[in-house]
Design a protein around this motif. Structure first.
Motif: not given
Length: 354
Positions: A300-309
């Protein structure tokens, strides 16, 4: 391979009794420093390794704790039948986000606690409801298991013999300890954040709600929406997104431009698939629709956009499970515990936060 040297071989080489050899390794304070060094030198020359299993047999324990995790790459197989394991070329083509990455993080906490407590760690994995869980249970003093790896009958059977901790499962039996997180409160925070920080009202839950954690999150979402919307907005599922066919339903919403303002996903893995689907369709996130996940895995930190979780305290979960097992091993008459750990919201780009 040559015959494995024994304690008798070490005693003969060092010129001491087998009792002295045992003390040198396991109670060194009872042996003079010079004698202990003689024993260690003899053991090194012979290639002798103390047997933890032998010590365990003498006291009815192995000194090991076990952790059993499901393996999504191994298909169900009956006892005695070979599991269908993909080849290396098949593994290379799989999306790494399909792996249960949160299991790895919990495992790390479990391993650290075992190491610091001087306990051996035995890891195993297999197909859901497979027989491998019984095999590892026979090799350890206590066992921790993840959801999807066992039937209720298997859990109750194992718990009659050794202490058992189940992660992220409902309190199914008074003989089993449980470690879970406050899924409902975590999901309430997500809804509150979207509602108050971003003024979003049209929110849908995405996922089938099949597992215990997911059902808890869905219930938390519905409770939060009912409280916030006071009945003005239908709960999630009105667009068919709380079924096993959520991906197809979401694709239909994209095609007909009927997306809600926010998609609250039951897990990070679901959210990452949603982000992919929206990106392929040219849907702007978070401009057109905001997306959130739940778990806090690295992807989730590496996705684009970064993922709210919502972040689960993975390492703490693993450590707590190991401590609960160790306590039950030391005191078999102790009562199992049901522990619920807090979560925290991580607001990132996919909901519109920086």
């Amino acid at each position: 391979m040559a015959r494995r040297p024994t304690v008798y071989d070490v005693a003969e080489r060092a010129g001491v009794s087998i009792t002295t050899v045992s003390f040198a390794f396991h109670q060194p304070e009872r042996v003079r420093a010079q004698t202990r060094q003689t024993v260690i030198d003899a053991a090194r020359e012979l290639g002798y390794v103390p047997s933890g299993n032998a010590r365990g047999l003498a006291r009815g324990r192995t000194g090991a704790l076990g952790l059993y995790a499901f393996d999504l790459m191994i298909s169900d197989a009956d006892a005695g039948a070979p599991a269908d394991v993909p080849g290396e070329e098949d593994v290379a083509d799989l999306d790494p986000r399909t792996f249960p990455l949160y299991v790895d993080e919990v495992e790390r906490g479990f391993a650290l606690e075992c190491h610091e407590g001087g306990r051996t760690l035995l890891l195993a994995s297999g197909a859901p409801n497979g027989s491998a869980v019984y095999d590892i249970a026979g090799r350890v003093d206590g066992l921790a298991i993840f959801p999807g790896t066992h039937s209720l009958d298997a859990v109750r059977s194992i718990a009659r013999s050794i202490p058992l901790v189940a992660f992220s499962t409902p309190p199914m039996d008074t003989s089993v300890s449980h470690v879970s997180v406050d899924n409902r409160a975590g999901m309430v925070r997500v809804v509150e954040h979207l509602w108050t920080a971003h003024g979003v009202r049209d929110i849908a839950f995405v996922g089938d709600g099949a597992l215990y954690d997911f059902r808890e999150r869905l219930e938390g979402f519905r409770e939060a929406m009912a409280f916030r919307a006071a009945g003005a907005v239908e709960p999630a599922g009105r667009e068919g997104l709380t079924t096993a066919d959520w991906a197809a339903s979401l694709a239909d919403l994209v095609a007909s431009d009927r997306l809600p303002a926010a998609l609250v996903c039951q897990s990070d893995q679901v959210a990452l698939v949603v982000l992919d689907l929206l990106a392929e369709s040219g849907v702007d996130v978070p401009g057109r629709v905001r997306v959130t996940g739940f778990d806090g895995i690295l992807a989730g930190r590496l996705s684009r956009p970064t993922l709210t979780t919502v972040r689960q305290p993975f390492e703490q979960m693993g450590r707590l499970a190991a401590r609960l097992l160790a306590a039950r091993v030391a005191n078999p008459r102790g009562e199992p515990e049901f522990s619920v750990l807090p979560t925290r919201l991580l607001a990132r780009e996919s909901c519109g936060c920086g």
